[in-house]
Design a protein around this motif. Structure first.
Motif, short mmCIF file in Angstrom:
data_model
loop_
_atom_site.label_atom_id
_atom_site.label_comp_id
_atom_site.label_asym_id
_atom_site.label_seq_id
_atom_site.Cartn_x
_atom_site.Cartn_y
_atom_site.Cartn_z
N TRP A 118 0.83 -1.20 0.00
CA TRP A 118 0.00 0.00 0.00
C TRP A 118 0.87 1.26 0.00
CZ3 TRP A 118 -4.76 1.34 -1.06
CH2 TRP A 118 -5.30 2.54 -0.55
N ASN B 89 1.09 4.17 -2.97
CA ASN B 89 0.40 5.41 -2.62
C ASN B 89 1.39 6.39 -1.98
OD1 ASN B 89 -2.76 4.83 -2.90
ND2 ASN B 89 -1.76 2.97 -2.14
N GLU C 33 0.36 8.35 1.16
CA GLU C 33 0.37 7.57 2.40
C GLU C 33 1.81 7.36 2.88
OE1 GLU C 33 -2.44 7.34 3.89
OE2 GLU C 33 -3.56 5.56 3.21
#
Length: 205
Positions: free
Chosen positions: A147, A151, A154
């Motif tokens: 993730w 991203n 993030e």
């Protein structure tokens, strides 16, 4: 294989009375330093993974570079975190002596938390986390890693949280476990979004 429920649940069992997670002579790192991304980290993992595979051969069910050093562009403590999955993490005789012969040292034993063990390597620096095939943590760790890789917003959020936690921990004279606690809120918020994106957890309505 861990259940979907176990993957999205944060298991924080207390240390049983009279027990400690650290083997004699071990303890949390006293210094917390978050460094800028280093292109050498992936090469360090390759070196360490080669040592693990040489030591254990087919006993390696899975071996993954996890943690902040596995995410390009992310600031991190210069310690390579690796998840090793073996048939039975409680059976230390099946893997610890072989790993010790290749420079690893047992530091943590947590039978109450998915039979988790940690072995340390010093050159290059590494924490080798050992789990069995039913433990959800290696799945969690891969989701979090992927993730952040996919991203950048993030990743940058997490980097800010890490730097702020490290600065506060150093100012307070805290050790690495206390540093981890300072960034835990942001970590779990990121996990929630990752779990929702993967379909493991319902997102906001």
């Amino acid at each position: 294989m861990p259940s979907r429920h176990d993957i999205v649940t944060f298991h924080d069992p207390p240390v049983p009375p009279g027990s400690t997670m650290y083997v004699p002579g071990a303890g949390p790192a006293r210094e917390v330093h978050v460094e800028e991304p280093d292109e050498r980290w992936s090469g360090w993992f390759d070196d360490l993974a080669g040592r693990v595979r040489q030591a254990l051969g087919w006993r390696v069910l899975d071996l993954q570079h996890i943690g902040s050093t596995s995410v390009p562009g992310l600031a991190a403590k210069p310690v390579i975190d690796i998840d090793l999955v073996v048939a039975d993490a409680a059976d230390e005789a099946a893997y610890v002596p072989a790993l010790e012969a290749h420079g690893f040292e047992l530091r943590v034993r947590e039978p109450w938390w998915f039979e988790h063990r940690v072995l340390r390597h010093t050159h290059p620096r590494c924490h080798l986390h050992v789990f069995g095939p039913d433990a959800p943590e290696p799945v969690k760790h891969r989701i979090f890693r992927d993730w952040l890789r996919g991203n950048p917003d993030e990743r940058d959020l997490y980097a800010r949280a890490k730097r702020e936690a490290a600065e506060a921990a150093r100012a307070a004279g805290e050790h690495s476990m206390q540093y981890n606690a300072r960034k835990e809120k942001v970590v779990r918020e990121i996990y929630a979004r990752a779990f929702a994106a993967t379909g493991l957890l319902d997102g906001p309505s």
